[in-house]
Design a protein around this motif. Structure first.
Motif, PDB file in Angstrom:
ATOM      1  N   GLN A 149      39.507  62.846  43.458  1.00 24.58           N
ATOM      2  CA  GLN A 149      40.100  63.467  42.412  1.00 24.58           C
ATOM      3  C   GLN A 149      40.868  62.130  41.528  1.00 24.58           C
ATOM      4  O   GLN A 149      41.206  62.210  40.177  1.00 24.58           O
ATOM      5  N   PHE A 150      41.674  61.403  42.508  1.00 21.10           N
ATOM      6  CA  PHE A 150      42.417  60.540  41.920  1.00 21.10           C
ATOM      7  C   PHE A 150      41.614  59.357  40.947  1.00 21.10           C
ATOM      8  O   PHE A 150      42.092  58.729  40.069  1.00 21.10           O
ATOM      9  N   ARG A 151      40.440  59.142  41.605  1.00 25.85           N
ATOM     10  CA  ARG A 151      39.726  58.055  40.862  1.00 25.85           C
ATOM     11  C   ARG A 151      39.482  58.637  39.436  1.00 25.85           C
ATOM     12  O   ARG A 151      39.202  57.888  38.446  1.00 25.85           O
ATOM     13  N   ASP A 152      38.917  60.118  39.603  1.00 25.79           N
ATOM     14  CA  ASP A 152      38.829  60.741  38.197  1.00 25.79           C
ATOM     15  C   ASP A 152      40.029  60.756  37.174  1.00 25.79           C
ATOM     16  O   ASP A 152      39.857  60.716  36.023  1.00 25.79           O
ATOM     17  N   VAL A 153      41.269  60.468  37.989  1.00 28.34           N
ATOM     18  CA  VAL A 153      42.455  60.339  37.106  1.00 28.34           C
ATOM     19  C   VAL A 153      42.551  59.148  36.602  1.00 28.34           C
ATOM     20  O   VAL A 153      42.911  58.985  35.147  1.00 28.34           O
ATOM     21  N   ARG A 154      42.069  58.055  37.228  1.00 26.88           N
ATOM     22  CA  ARG A 154      41.853  56.754  36.679  1.00 26.88           C
ATOM     23  C   ARG A 154      40.921  56.782  35.335  1.00 26.88           C
ATOM     24  O   ARG A 154      41.337  56.004  34.488  1.00 26.88           O
ATOM     25  N   LYS A 155      39.855  57.358  35.690  1.00 26.93           N
ATOM     26  CA  LYS A 155      38.681  57.377  34.822  1.00 26.93           C
ATOM     27  C   LYS A 155      39.254  58.382  33.348  1.00 26.93           C
ATOM     28  O   LYS A 155      39.239  57.751  32.231  1.00 26.93           O
ATOM     29  N   MET A 156      39.989  59.351  33.482  1.00 28.11           N
ATOM     30  CA  MET A 156      40.837  59.948  32.249  1.00 28.11           C
ATOM     31  C   MET A 156      41.801  59.179  31.614  1.00 28.11           C
ATOM     32  O   MET A 156      41.699  59.156  30.406  1.00 28.11           O
ATOM     33  N   GLU A 157      42.420  58.242  32.472  1.00 27.01           N
ATOM     34  CA  GLU A 157      43.660  57.405  31.759  1.00 27.01           C
ATOM     35  C   GLU A 157      42.747  56.682  31.048  1.00 27.01           C
ATOM     36  O   GLU A 157      43.243  56.094  30.058  1.00 27.01           O
ATOM     37  N   ARG A 158      41.817  55.763  31.493  1.00 27.11           N
ATOM     38  CA  ARG A 158      41.079  54.878  30.828  1.00 27.11           C
ATOM     39  C   ARG A 158      40.512  55.506  29.591  1.00 27.11           C
ATOM     40  O   ARG A 158      40.516  54.883  28.636  1.00 27.11           O
ATOM     41  N   GLU A 159      39.864  56.579  29.599  1.00 27.24           N
ATOM     42  CA  GLU A 159      39.129  57.064  28.411  1.00 27.24           C
ATOM     43  C   GLU A 159      40.190  57.411  27.300  1.00 27.24           C
ATOM     44  O   GLU A 159      40.123  57.338  26.059  1.00 27.24           O
ATOM     45  N   THR A 160      41.278  58.088  27.870  1.00 26.36           N
ATOM     46  CA  THR A 160      42.510  58.222  26.741  1.00 26.36           C
ATOM     47  C   THR A 160      42.876  57.038  26.229  1.00 26.36           C
ATOM     48  O   THR A 160      43.171  57.082  24.906  1.00 26.36           O
ATOM     49  N   LEU A 161      43.537  56.168  26.829  1.00 29.69           N
ATOM     50  CA  LEU A 161      43.919  54.886  26.398  1.00 29.69           C
ATOM     51  C   LEU A 161      43.019  54.252  25.446  1.00 29.69           C
ATOM     52  O   LEU A 161      43.327  53.548  24.453  1.00 29.69           O
ATOM     53  N   THR A 162      41.808  54.147  25.578  1.00 29.58           N
ATOM     54  CA  THR A 162      40.747  53.602  25.062  1.00 29.58           C
ATOM     55  C   THR A 162      40.673  54.189  23.670  1.00 29.58           C
ATOM     56  O   THR A 162      40.482  53.297  22.508  1.00 29.58           O
ATOM     57  N   LYS A 163      40.557  55.395  23.663  1.00 30.61           N
ATOM     58  CA  LYS A 163      40.554  56.248  22.337  1.00 30.61           C
ATOM     59  C   LYS A 163      41.775  56.031  21.481  1.00 30.61           C
ATOM     60  O   LYS A 163      41.741  55.523  20.261  1.00 30.61           O
ATOM     61  N   VAL A 195      47.731  46.540  16.511  1.00 31.05           N
ATOM     62  CA  VAL A 195      47.657  45.425  17.589  1.00 31.05           C
ATOM     63  C   VAL A 195      46.970  46.197  18.891  1.00 31.05           C
ATOM     64  O   VAL A 195      47.905  46.851  19.237  1.00 31.05           O
ATOM     65  N   SER A 196      45.805  46.064  19.402  1.00 29.70           N
ATOM     66  CA  SER A 196      45.245  46.933  20.473  1.00 29.70           C
ATOM     67  C   SER A 196      45.798  46.328  21.881  1.00 29.70           C
ATOM     68  O   SER A 196      46.116  45.057  21.823  1.00 29.70           O
ATOM     69  N   ARG A 197      45.868  47.176  22.876  1.00 28.33           N
ATOM     70  CA  ARG A 197      46.192  46.687  23.972  1.00 28.33           C
ATOM     71  C   ARG A 197      44.988  45.813  24.654  1.00 28.33           C
ATOM     72  O   ARG A 197      45.180  44.752  25.267  1.00 28.33           O
ATOM     73  N   GLY A 198      43.891  46.029  24.518  1.00 26.08           N
ATOM     74  CA  GLY A 198      42.646  45.628  25.116  1.00 26.08           C
ATOM     75  C   GLY A 198      42.215  46.203  26.289  1.00 26.08           C
ATOM     76  O   GLY A 198      42.999  47.023  27.041  1.00 26.08           O
ATOM     77  N   ALA A 199      40.860  45.914  26.730  1.00 28.69           N
ATOM     78  CA  ALA A 199      40.394  46.730  27.805  1.00 28.69           C
ATOM     79  C   ALA A 199      41.023  46.158  29.098  1.00 28.69           C
ATOM     80  O   ALA A 199      41.274  47.121  30.165  1.00 28.69           O
ATOM     81  N   THR A 200      41.316  44.990  29.301  1.00 26.66           N
ATOM     82  CA  THR A 200      41.910  44.486  30.665  1.00 26.66           C
ATOM     83  C   THR A 200      43.428  45.233  30.679  1.00 26.66           C
ATOM     84  O   THR A 200      43.754  45.757  32.092  1.00 26.66           O
ATOM     85  N   TYR A 201      44.123  45.385  29.778  1.00 21.07           N
ATOM     86  CA  TYR A 201      45.420  45.969  29.856  1.00 21.07           C
ATOM     87  C   TYR A 201      45.288  47.605  30.172  1.00 21.07           C
ATOM     88  O   TYR A 201      45.892  48.157  31.021  1.00 21.07           O
ATOM     89  N   ILE A 202      44.406  48.144  29.561  1.00 21.98           N
ATOM     90  CA  ILE A 202      43.968  49.612  29.742  1.00 21.98           C
ATOM     91  C   ILE A 202      43.575  49.771  31.181  1.00 21.98           C
ATOM     92  O   ILE A 202      44.069  50.694  31.797  1.00 21.98           O
ATOM     93  N   GLU A 203      42.890  49.000  31.671  1.00 20.87           N
ATOM     94  CA  GLU A 203      42.312  49.079  32.987  1.00 20.87           C
ATOM     95  C   GLU A 203      43.460  48.913  34.053  1.00 20.87           C
ATOM     96  O   GLU A 203      43.327  49.578  34.962  1.00 20.87           O
ATOM     97  N   GLY A 204      44.404  48.028  33.721  1.00 15.75           N
ATOM     98  CA  GLY A 204      45.485  47.980  34.564  1.00 15.75           C
ATOM     99  C   GLY A 204      46.373  49.031  34.833  1.00 15.75           C
ATOM    100  O   GLY A 204      46.787  49.331  35.755  1.00 15.75           O
ATOM    101  N   ILE A 205      46.625  49.527  33.603  1.00 16.32           N
ATOM    102  CA  ILE A 205      47.445  51.098  33.453  1.00 16.32           C
ATOM    103  C   ILE A 205      46.767  52.051  34.289  1.00 16.32           C
ATOM    104  O   ILE A 205      47.404  52.889  35.097  1.00 16.32           O
ATOM    105  N   ALA A 206      45.157  52.201  33.971  1.00 17.72           N
ATOM    106  CA  ALA A 206      44.522  53.372  34.699  1.00 17.72           C
ATOM    107  C   ALA A 206      44.632  52.950  36.352  1.00 17.72           C
ATOM    108  O   ALA A 206      44.869  53.962  37.139  1.00 17.72           O
ATOM    109  N   MET A 207      44.585  51.748  36.656  1.00 20.59           N
ATOM    110  CA  MET A 207      44.430  51.292  38.185  1.00 20.59           C
ATOM    111  C   MET A 207      45.968  51.635  38.712  1.00 20.59           C
ATOM    112  O   MET A 207      45.918  52.225  39.841  1.00 20.59           O
ATOM    113  N   VAL A 208      46.929  51.634  37.981  1.00 22.56           N
ATOM    114  CA  VAL A 208      48.318  51.750  38.530  1.00 22.56           C
ATOM    115  C   VAL A 208      48.571  53.192  38.506  1.00 22.56           C
ATOM    116  O   VAL A 208      49.121  53.733  39.909  1.00 22.56           O
ATOM    117  N   PHE A 209      48.104  54.040  37.574  1.00 24.08           N
ATOM    118  CA  PHE A 209      48.263  55.673  38.053  1.00 24.08           C
ATOM    119  C   PHE A 209      47.332  56.116  39.049  1.00 24.08           C
ATOM    120  O   PHE A 209      48.050  57.202  39.739  1.00 24.08           O
TER     121      PHE A 209
END
Length: 305
Positions: free
Chosen positions: A81-95, A102-116
């Motif tokens: 379930q928490f891996r799904d949370v990471r996926k949800m955060e990644r998709e939301t932030l990418t949109k 000025v975009s965050r970039g994929a690396t920043y987004i992945e870092g935030i999703a990993m933290v959650f």
């Protein structure tokens, strides 16, 4: 009182674990200059997930004491379930990122999703340790162990930032014909005279000097550079609109010595503030490079007889 505690040690252990776990999640939850998670609904989502994580961690202990090994299965499901949370955060932030100047970039987004995702596991750990000590000994021992885990959680909350790997100073923005420089580092070609005038009047530049080869490799990562630009634009504002590529913030390397030049046009022209913002930009976990740890780069490695 002691009789009551003994008779209800499982219940008190679980409740103690849930309380400490929820407190841990609240301590880890922060809406900062990035405005994420949003307030209040984003926070409600993450606190609710924190309650679920705390309950899972706290209930696992009495279940194991009673030899109900299906509790391990529930923890496995929680991890999914928490891996799904990471996926949800990644998709939301990418949109959201596609709508940023000025975009965050994929690396920043992945870092935030990993933290959650990771913070939910910290909540499970806090609740599990608290519940374990409360049931094995007394509820007071459980609460004491829980407080120790909260200190660990707070320690893990703060990672490293640019100040740990680089020195920063304000650079001189120069427009030499169509060529734009920050100090002696080439940034880009600016063709239009109007854009050249805007850059000359309002442009700001900073130069980051890495402190060692590992820092140099980390600063060369495009995701880490984009994180620096995003934080500068978010905190200090950026003087541009959509469809103006000549005014977009940029970060370019000096190929000879690894220095990183940052150029952008801020709304806030406080030079000291820009330096502080860069020094506090988090180092992204997926951007970290440590070439000196390779055996071929260590002293004595690769020697032939």
């Amino acid at each position: 009182m002691m009789l009551f505690l003994e008779e209800n040690k499982y219940l008190l252990g679980v409740l103690s674990g849930i309380v400490i776990g929820v407190i841990a999640r609240i301590l880890l939850l922060k809406t900062d200059y990035r405005q994420y998670p949003t307030y209040p609904h984003g926070r409600i989502i993450h606190i609710s997930l924190g309650v679920i994580a705390a309950a899972l961690g706290a209930v696992a202990v009495p279940a194991l004491f009673k030899k109900d090994y299906t509790a391990i299965t529930f923890l496995t499901l929680a991890a999914q379930q928490f891996r799904d949370v990471r996926k949800m955060e990644r998709e939301t932030l990418t949109k959201i990122d596609s709508l940023e100047l000025v975009s965050r970039g994929a690396t920043y987004i992945e870092g935030i999703a990993m933290v959650f995702e990771g913070r939910n596991y910290l909540v499970i750990m806090s609740a599990l340790v608290t519940s374990l000590f409360a049931i094995m000994f007394q509820v007071w021992y459980g609460l004491a162990a829980g407080l120790i885990t909260l200190l660990i959680v707070m320690k893990l909350k703060s990672g490293h930032n640019i100040s740990h790997i680089a020195k920063v100073h304000q650079g001189i923005v120069k427009v030499d014909g169509p060529d734009l420089f920050v100090d002696d580092i080439y940034i880009m070609n600016v063709g239009l005279k109007t854009n050249q005038d805007i850059i000359t009047e309002r442009g700001a530049g900073y130069v980051l000097t890495p402190v060692n080869p590992n820092a140099r490799a980390t600063l060369s990562n495009l995701g880490q550079r984009q994180a620096i630009l995003y934080d500068l634009a978010t905190i200090m504002g950026v003087y541009r609109d959509d469809g103006e590529p000549a005014l977009i913030p940029m970060a370019k390397l000096d190929m000879n010595d690894g220095r990183l030049a940052v150029f952008f046009i801020p709304q806030d022209h406080s030079s000291w503030k820009g330096t502080e913002v860069i020094l506090r930009v988090p180092i992204l976990e997926s951007a970290v490079r440590m070439p000196t740890e390779s055996p071929v780069n260590q002293k004595g490695a690769g020697e032939h007889g």
